[in-house]
Design a protein around this motif. Structure first.
Motif: not given
Ligand SMILES: N[C@@H](Cc1ccccc1)C(=O)O
Length: 465
Positions: A173-188
């Motif tokens: 599961d962990a390998v196939s699932k894309p990593q769950e991301l949290y939106l951060t200030h830097e990403m914006l």
């Protein structure tokens, strides 16, 4: 949400698939204990699978082993110093210091030297002890056989230790699932959020409960009553819970053999107070003796009780011989009783006093109407009653849905036997209102004990009014 440590471990495992706790600790720089606790977390989240979890034994250098590895074995040093020549005991001892005796002991035991008086004669020229070789082997990470380990253990250079070794792999599961991301200030700012998948927000999740500090709801109610009285032009007066019988009873024209003064009707306090000015005491005494026809005792008047009515505060105000007054007091009173849902041995009263030229009984009733109306009791009625200190006296009933008419207060014009001894000759109206009953009615409290509750859960559940 994954912690930094968890993320570090996951990213290492992504490159490795299967790894041991040792490898993870070495790669990520996390201490072993942190690795173990994070692996347990990741396992509970279904991200890693534990393949094995075992205790492994290993050989570890003692602190002596460490220093011998650094500086060489003492007997090796001794032979190096002799360098094939006969040496002097004293000389060598001063060169080698504390290690000399150990070195000599082992060198003799191993047949490396011969002792002749003060002379030491080496039997070999070059010497490198097997212990030294083993220590070097150990340092290089080579494994030792049981014999070799025993050799080092005998000289306390190594010890056996136990260590936990966990082997894990990332789950499918962990390998196939894309990593769950949290939106951060830097990403914006960088725009790197584009094309990424994010964990959806759960707008229905309940926020954490942070209780706010607030005052006790019964305390709030009492404050409301005070506010009301002040808005009606009354001044607050206070005095102590421990009261002299003189104020609690005598000044209020309650004779010294009055049933309320019996031990089972008032809480007696050890000790006695001191009476006020002689003139007042004499006039109270004369009044009692004239009308109740008994011999009034100063000793009895000095006894202490927990005040049984806040009318004692009214008596204290009177004792100052005021020309006029518009005061109230609110506080605890104490009476022995058996405790149940409607009775406690301590409860609250609000007593009031108006001294005013031309003040009439009708003024008193209208004052009571104002007070009760301010408290939210719009419909009241009066019933003739008796109190030792007022004449005429009334009981005040208020109408409360769905209970009907509820007794709420006692009131009346103070008798001359109460006012005159203090030198007060103007008419005076007085009342005493039971505050707990009112609070229970208004706050929907069924058990009087809840008014005094210190149960934090219950108090939190009470709404701020
Ligand atoms: N003190 C009386 C009430 C009261 C006060 C003042 C005047 C008349 C009555 C009681 O406790 O019952």
């Amino acid at each position: 949400m994954l912690s930094d440590s968890e993320l570090k471990i996951i990213s290492f495992l992504k490159s490795k698939k299967v790894a041991t706790s040792d490898e993870i600790s070495k790669e990520t720089g996390l201490p072993l204990s942190t690795v173990f606790s994070n692996l347990a977390l990741l396992e509970s989240k279904g991200i890693v699978k534990v393949i094995s979890d075992k205790k492994i034994q290993y050989i570890s250098l003692t602190s002596e082993g460490e220093s011998r590895l650094r500086d060489g074995m003492p007997e090796d040093k001794l032979l190096r110093l002799l360098n094939g020549n006969v040496g002097n005991l004293q000389e060598l001892r001063s060169k080698m210091g504390s290690d000399f005796e150990i070195a000599l002991g082992w060198a003799k035991r191993k047949g490396l030297v011969e002792l002749n008086g003060e002379e030491i004669k080496p039997l070999v020229k070059d010497y490198s002890s097997p212990e030294n070789t083993l220590l070097l082997k150990l340092r290089n990470g080579d494994s030792l056989n049981e014999n070799e380990i025993q050799t080092l253990m005998k000289r306390k250079l190594v010890e056996r230790k136990e260590r936990r070794l966990v082997e894990v792999e990332l789950t499918q599961d962990a390998v196939s699932k894309p990593q769950e991301l949290y939106l951060t200030h830097e990403m914006l700012v960088s725009g790197s959020w584009r094309g990424k998948e994010f964990k959806p927000y759960n707008v229905e999740a309940l926020p954490p409960f942070y209780p706010i500090g607030k005052s006790h709801y019964f305390r709030d109610f009492i404050e409301k009553v005070k506010d009301l009285m002040i808005s009606l032009g009354f001044k607050e007066v206070v005095s102590d819970y421990v009261e002299m019988e003189f104020y609690n009873f005598d000044m209020l024209f309650q004779p010294q053999d009055h049933p309320a003064r019996e031990i089972h009707d008032s809480f007696i306090v050890n000790g006695h107070g001191s009476l006020p000015n002689e003139e007042l005491v004499r006039r109270v005494k004369d009044t009692h003796e004239k009308w109740w026809k008994y011999s009034w005792s100063e000793e009895n008047a000095k006894r202490l009780v927990l005040r049984s009515q806040t009318t004692a505060v009214t008596a204290r105000v009177l004792s100052k011989s005021p020309k006029n007054a518009r005061v109230f007091t609110i506080g605890k009173v104490f009476r022995p009783d058996s405790i149940d849902a409607t009775h406690l041995v301590e409860f609250h009263q609000m007593d009031g006093l108006v001294i005013e030229d031309e003040f009439t009984f009708r003024d008193l009733l209208s004052t009571l109407r104002d007070i009760f109306s301010g408290l939210g009791v719009k419909q009241i009625k009066f019933k003739p009653a008796y109190f030792p200190f007022t004449e005429p006296s009334v009981e005040v009933y208020g109408f409360v849905d769905p209970l009907g008419w509820v007794e709420m207060a006692g009131a009346g014009l103070l008798r001359e036997e109460v006012t005159n001894p203090s030198g007060v000759y103007a008419p005076a109206g007085a009342w005493g209102i039971g505050i707990d009953r009112l609070a229970m009615l208004f706050l929907g409290v069924k058990d009087i004990r809840d008014l005094y509750s210190t149960n934090i859960e219950y108090l939190r559940s009470r709404r701020v009014v």
